[in-house]
Scaffold this motif. Structure first.
Motif, PDB file in Angstrom:
ATOM      1  N   HIS A 113     -42.304   4.912   3.444  1.00 29.38           N
ATOM      2  CA  HIS A 113     -43.419   5.834   3.661  1.00 29.38           C
ATOM      3  C   HIS A 113     -43.227   7.098   2.812  1.00 29.38           C
ATOM      4  O   HIS A 113     -44.127   7.500   2.058  1.00 29.38           O
ATOM      5  CB  HIS A 113     -43.497   6.172   5.153  1.00 29.38           C
ATOM      6  N   GLU A 114     -42.059   7.708   2.913  1.00 22.02           N
ATOM      7  CA  GLU A 114     -41.773   8.929   2.156  1.00 22.02           C
ATOM      8  C   GLU A 114     -41.776   8.667   0.645  1.00 22.02           C
ATOM      9  O   GLU A 114     -42.260   9.483  -0.125  1.00 22.02           O
ATOM     10  CB  GLU A 114     -40.443   9.538   2.592  1.00 22.02           C
ATOM     11  N   GLN A 115     -41.227   7.513   0.235  1.00 18.58           N
ATOM     12  CA  GLN A 115     -41.241   7.151  -1.191  1.00 18.58           C
ATOM     13  C   GLN A 115     -42.672   7.054  -1.692  1.00 18.58           C
ATOM     14  O   GLN A 115     -42.998   7.531  -2.779  1.00 18.58           O
ATOM     15  CB  GLN A 115     -40.494   5.823  -1.410  1.00 18.58           C
ATOM     16  N   GLY A 116     -43.541   6.440  -0.906  1.00 19.98           N
ATOM     17  CA  GLY A 116     -44.938   6.316  -1.291  1.00 19.98           C
ATOM     18  C   GLY A 116     -45.620   7.667  -1.434  1.00 19.98           C
ATOM     19  O   GLY A 116     -46.365   7.904  -2.397  1.00 19.98           O
ATOM     20  N   LEU A 117     -45.367   8.569  -0.488  1.00 18.81           N
ATOM     21  CA  LEU A 117     -45.953   9.912  -0.564  1.00 18.81           C
ATOM     22  C   LEU A 117     -45.471  10.659  -1.809  1.00 18.81           C
ATOM     23  O   LEU A 117     -46.272  11.289  -2.511  1.00 18.81           O
ATOM     24  CB  LEU A 117     -45.621  10.715   0.694  1.00 18.81           C
ATOM     25  N   ARG A 118     -44.167  10.582  -2.092  1.00 14.77           N
ATOM     26  CA  ARG A 118     -43.627  11.253  -3.285  1.00 14.77           C
ATOM     27  C   ARG A 118     -44.245  10.686  -4.566  1.00 14.77           C
ATOM     28  O   ARG A 118     -44.622  11.439  -5.464  1.00 14.77           O
ATOM     29  CB  ARG A 118     -42.102  11.115  -3.342  1.00 14.77           C
ATOM     30  N   TYR A 119     -44.350   9.372  -4.628  1.00 14.29           N
ATOM     31  CA  TYR A 119     -44.922   8.735  -5.821  1.00 14.29           C
ATOM     32  C   TYR A 119     -46.370   9.175  -6.028  1.00 14.29           C
ATOM     33  O   TYR A 119     -46.771   9.525  -7.143  1.00 14.29           O
ATOM     34  CB  TYR A 119     -44.837   7.210  -5.699  1.00 14.29           C
ATOM     35  N   MET A 120     -47.147   9.165  -4.966  1.00 22.28           N
ATOM     36  CA  MET A 120     -48.556   9.570  -5.098  1.00 22.28           C
ATOM     37  C   MET A 120     -48.671  11.025  -5.514  1.00 22.28           C
ATOM     38  O   MET A 120     -49.527  11.372  -6.328  1.00 22.28           O
ATOM     39  CB  MET A 120     -49.309   9.297  -3.798  1.00 22.28           C
ATOM     40  N   ARG A 121     -47.806  11.876  -4.994  1.00 22.85           N
ATOM     41  CA  ARG A 121     -47.821  13.296  -5.357  1.00 22.85           C
ATOM     42  C   ARG A 121     -47.330  13.513  -6.784  1.00 22.85           C
ATOM     43  O   ARG A 121     -47.991  14.162  -7.589  1.00 22.85           O
ATOM     44  CB  ARG A 121     -46.948  14.089  -4.377  1.00 22.85           C
ATOM     45  N   ASP A 122     -46.166  12.957  -7.111  1.00 21.22           N
ATOM     46  CA  ASP A 122     -45.495  13.267  -8.363  1.00 21.22           C
ATOM     47  C   ASP A 122     -46.015  12.487  -9.566  1.00 21.22           C
ATOM     48  O   ASP A 122     -45.987  12.984 -10.687  1.00 21.22           O
ATOM     49  CB  ASP A 122     -43.987  13.011  -8.243  1.00 21.22           C
ATOM     50  N   VAL A 123     -46.486  11.265  -9.346  1.00 28.61           N
ATOM     51  CA  VAL A 123     -46.896  10.421 -10.463  1.00 28.61           C
ATOM     52  C   VAL A 123     -48.414  10.297 -10.552  1.00 28.61           C
ATOM     53  O   VAL A 123     -48.979  10.254 -11.652  1.00 28.61           O
ATOM     54  CB  VAL A 123     -46.243   9.020 -10.350  1.00 28.61           C
ATOM     55  N   LEU A 124     -49.084  10.282  -9.410  1.00 29.35           N
ATOM     56  CA  LEU A 124     -50.525  10.059  -9.390  1.00 29.35           C
ATOM     57  C   LEU A 124     -51.328  11.327  -9.133  1.00 29.35           C
ATOM     58  O   LEU A 124     -52.556  11.280  -9.018  1.00 29.35           O
ATOM     59  CB  LEU A 124     -50.881   8.986  -8.346  1.00 29.35           C
ATOM     60  N   ALA A 125     -50.649  12.459  -9.046  1.00 33.31           N
ATOM     61  CA  ALA A 125     -51.275  13.779  -8.890  1.00 33.31           C
ATOM     62  C   ALA A 125     -52.173  13.888  -7.651  1.00 33.31           C
ATOM     63  O   ALA A 125     -53.102  14.692  -7.626  1.00 33.31           O
ATOM     64  CB  ALA A 125     -52.058  14.148 -10.154  1.00 33.31           C
ATOM     65  N   ALA A 126     -51.878  13.095  -6.629  1.00 31.81           N
ATOM     66  CA  ALA A 126     -52.629  13.207  -5.382  1.00 31.81           C
ATOM     67  C   ALA A 126     -52.178  14.459  -4.641  1.00 31.81           C
ATOM     68  O   ALA A 126     -51.001  14.816  -4.666  1.00 31.81           O
ATOM     69  CB  ALA A 126     -52.399  11.972  -4.512  1.00 31.81           C
ATOM     70  N   LYS A 127     -53.111  15.085  -3.996  1.00 32.75           N
ATOM     71  CA  LYS A 127     -52.790  16.227  -3.145  1.00 32.75           C
ATOM     72  C   LYS A 127     -52.408  15.667  -1.773  1.00 32.75           C
ATOM     73  O   LYS A 127     -53.210  14.989  -1.124  1.00 32.75           O
ATOM     74  CB  LYS A 127     -54.001  17.149  -3.043  1.00 32.75           C
ATOM     75  N   ILE A 128     -51.174  15.921  -1.347  1.00 28.78           N
ATOM     76  CA  ILE A 128     -50.710  15.462  -0.050  1.00 28.78           C
ATOM     77  C   ILE A 128     -50.842  16.632   0.925  1.00 28.78           C
ATOM     78  O   ILE A 128     -50.240  17.684   0.709  1.00 28.78           O
ATOM     79  CB  ILE A 128     -49.243  14.979  -0.114  1.00 28.78           C
ATOM     80  N   VAL A 129     -51.659  16.453   1.946  1.00 29.13           N
ATOM     81  CA  VAL A 129     -51.885  17.538   2.914  1.00 29.13           C
ATOM     82  C   VAL A 129     -51.472  17.111   4.301  1.00 29.13           C
ATOM     83  O   VAL A 129     -51.300  15.962   4.580  1.00 29.13           O
ATOM     84  CB  VAL A 129     -53.358  18.021   2.915  1.00 29.13           C
TER      85      VAL A 129
END
Length: 182
Positions: A166-182
């Protein structure tokens, strides 16, 4: 405020319920109230809500029985492929801004018409909740990135089989896919 859409990924019985064929179990069950509130918020403001729902044929290549990585799950026409009851209660058949969208691969964009739906609605920002953070949610966010659609992922609204993925997925989306994690 940009025109928004909420995509609810795979909140179906086989992924959420204790007896689901490929369940995330308690982590998925814990996010249901947050997702219900988020759907209601989007419906109240007239924003688009899309329930992207895993939906497979019995011979799907994703299944271990056919050489794939996962056991059979979310087979079309079975109870496991249905939305969990709390979300099914929010589907409004007469409301064209709330829809179910069956999908056969990880991403909600793959062969579903989602891109066309978003373009037709003039959507400028995608908001994403659901399961599994590091698989279907992440692949949906990746496809939004490729289409240059700014994306918001709600930490309280996503879950996976275990905390590490779960945490790996959130980091990837934030760091690689420029998603805003809120």
């Amino acid at each position: 405020m940009p025109k928004r859409a909420l995509v609810v990924v795979d909140m179906v019985k086989d992924f959420v319920l204790d007896d689901g064929k490929l369940t995330c179990g308690k982590p998925a069950q814990a996010i249901i109230p947050f997702i219900v509130d988020k759907v209601r918020q989007f419906q109240a403001t007239g924003d688009l809500v899309v329930f992207a729902m895993d939906n497979h044929r019995e011979d799907d290549p994703e299944f271990t029985t056919n050489g794939g990585p996962f056991p059979p799950h979310c087979i079309a026409g079975t109870e496991g492929a249905e939305l969990v009851d709390e979300l099914e209660a929010l589907v409004r058949p007469d409301d064209l801004r709330t829809m179910k969208l069956p999908k056969q691969r990880y991403s909600a964009f793959y062969n579903t018409g989602l891109e066309h739906i978003l373009k037709q609605a003039g959507i400028e920002e995608l908001h994403v909740v659901g399961v599994c953070t590091h698989i279907c949610v992440q692949q949906t966010v990746a496809d939004a990135w490729y289409r240059q659609i700014p994306t918001v992922v709600y930490r309280e609204g996503v879950a996976s089989f275990d905390e590490a993925t779960h945490e790996q997925g959130l980091r990837y989306m934030r760091d690689v896919l420029a998603a805003k994690i809120v």
